[in-house]
Enzyme design. Structure first.
Site, PDB file in Angstrom:
ATOM      1  N   HIS A 108      -7.636 -18.904  45.045  1.00 17.23           N
ATOM      2  CA  HIS A 108      -8.048 -20.298  45.291  1.00 17.23           C
ATOM      3  C   HIS A 108      -8.258 -20.512  46.790  1.00 17.23           C
ATOM      4  O   HIS A 108      -7.401 -20.110  47.591  1.00 17.23           O
ATOM      5  CB  HIS A 108      -7.002 -21.275  44.745  1.00 17.23           C
ATOM      6  CG  HIS A 108      -7.429 -22.698  44.874  1.00 17.23           C
ATOM      7  ND1 HIS A 108      -8.576 -23.180  44.278  1.00 17.23           N
ATOM      8  CD2 HIS A 108      -6.890 -23.744  45.556  1.00 17.23           C
ATOM      9  CE1 HIS A 108      -8.717 -24.466  44.588  1.00 17.23           C
ATOM     10  NE2 HIS A 108      -7.709 -24.827  45.359  1.00 17.23           N
TER      11      HIS A 108
ATOM     12  N   MET B 120     -14.398 -20.447  36.882  1.00 17.04           N
ATOM     13  CA  MET B 120     -14.334 -21.905  36.894  1.00 17.04           C
ATOM     14  C   MET B 120     -14.192 -22.474  35.476  1.00 17.04           C
ATOM     15  O   MET B 120     -14.958 -23.332  35.057  1.00 17.04           O
ATOM     16  CB  MET B 120     -15.561 -22.480  37.600  1.00 17.04           C
ATOM     17  CG  MET B 120     -15.755 -21.939  39.010  1.00 17.04           C
ATOM     18  SD  MET B 120     -14.294 -22.049  40.062  1.00 17.04           S
ATOM     19  CE  MET B 120     -14.663 -23.547  40.931  1.00 17.04           C
TER      20      MET B 120
HETATM   21  C1  GAR Z   1     -14.144 -18.482  45.852  1.00 18.91           C
HETATM   22  O1  GAR Z   1     -14.154 -19.260  47.025  1.00 18.91           O
HETATM   23  C2  GAR Z   1     -12.904 -18.763  45.026  1.00 18.91           C
HETATM   24  O2  GAR Z   1     -11.753 -18.942  45.780  1.00 18.91           O
HETATM   25  C3  GAR Z   1     -13.312 -20.033  44.334  1.00 18.91           C
HETATM   26  O3  GAR Z   1     -14.621 -19.757  43.904  1.00 18.91           O
HETATM   27  C4  GAR Z   1     -15.251 -18.939  44.899  1.00 18.91           C
HETATM   28  C5  GAR Z   1     -15.926 -17.778  44.223  1.00 18.91           C
HETATM   29  O4  GAR Z   1     -16.710 -17.032  45.134  1.00 18.91           O
HETATM   30  N1  GAR Z   1     -12.404 -20.343  43.237  1.00 18.91           N
HETATM   31  C6  GAR Z   1     -11.948 -21.574  42.987  1.00 18.91           C
HETATM   32  O5  GAR Z   1     -12.333 -22.555  43.591  1.00 18.91           O
HETATM   33  C7  GAR Z   1     -10.914 -21.683  41.890  1.00 18.91           C
HETATM   34  N2  GAR Z   1     -10.391 -23.006  41.812  1.00 18.91           N
HETATM   35  P1  GAR Z   1     -17.351 -15.640  44.675  1.00 18.91           P
HETATM   36  O6  GAR Z   1     -18.038 -15.886  43.331  1.00 18.91           O
HETATM   37  O7  GAR Z   1     -18.347 -15.313  45.749  1.00 18.91           O
HETATM   38  O8  GAR Z   1     -16.248 -14.626  44.567  1.00 18.91           O
END
Ligand code: GAR
Length: 195
Positions: free
Chosen positions: A109, A90
């Site tokens: 994403h 992020m």
């Molecule tokens: C996931 O849903 C990913 O797609 C999102 O953060 C989450 C991480 O989950 N990413 C974004 O929103 C990028 N814009 P995790 O830490 O359990 O893998």
């Protein structure tokens, strides 16, 4: 054996999906480094439990963004990685980072191309469904470019939203699909897409 670097900011469930797929022999690659910009990211624990080297690299508000991105690129470059995977990372990466690894940085994403870029995409899609603005959502893996959550799509999948869904239920379904498409994309790129 391709060398992967995974960038995370949170729970790291997608990192775990990659670790599991590699252990199961589904992806012929090695994760050589996991980077987090947040000290408390649980994904760092997951990496340590899997014996993967970690780097915690927080961005300080007083810092210059371009310099941070260039420094991060430098730290990763020393590991000679073939592919960098943004798996819940992020922090928006500028060309100071991306230009150091052309066509080598991919991002996951939780929305379909062009939809709900940025943070809280899952919550925003759920809300949009309640308002009748969308009938389904999805997730995608794409090449990272300076525009957040944009870039050529490598793989995507639709994720249904059911009328009875709570946000939690929709989110669980989204994460299950994300784990599948991320593993599929990394497998595809490590097998055919990287020289
Ligand atoms: C996931 O849903 C990913 O797609 C999102 O953060 C989450 C991480 O989950 N990413 C974004 O929103 C990028 N814009 P995790 O830490 O359990 O893998």
């Amino acid at each position: 054996m391709k060398r992967l670097c995974i960038l995370i900011s949170g729970s790291g469930s997608n990192l775990q999906a990659l670790i599991d797929a590699i252990h199961a022999g589904d992806i012929a690659a090695e994760i050589v480094l996991v980077v987090s910009n947040r000290q408390t990211a649980y994904g760092l624990e997951r990496a340590k439990q899997a014996g993967i080297p970690t780097l915690c690299f927080p961005f300080k508000k007083s810092q210059d963004r371009q310099q941070y991105d260039a420094d991060l690129a430098e730290r990763i470059r020393g590991n000679q990685v073939d592919l960098i995977v943004l798996a819940g990372w992020m922090h928006i990466l500028s060309p100071a980072f991306l230009d150091a690894f052309p066509q080598r940085v991919i991002n996951l994403h939780p929305a379909l191309p062009g939809m709900f870029s940025g943070t809280h995409a899952i919550e925003r899609a759920y809300q949009a469904y309640q308002e009748g603005a969308i009938i389904e959502s999805g997730c995608m893996v794409h090449y990272a470019i300076p525009e957040v959550d944009m870039g050529a799509v490598i793989t995507q999948a639709t994720v249904p939203i059911l009328p009875t869904d709570t946000l939690d239920e929709f989110e669980t379904r989204m994460h299950q699909t994300e784990h599948q498409i991320l593993v599929a994309a990394v497998k595809q790129l490590t097998e055919i897409g990287l020289s």
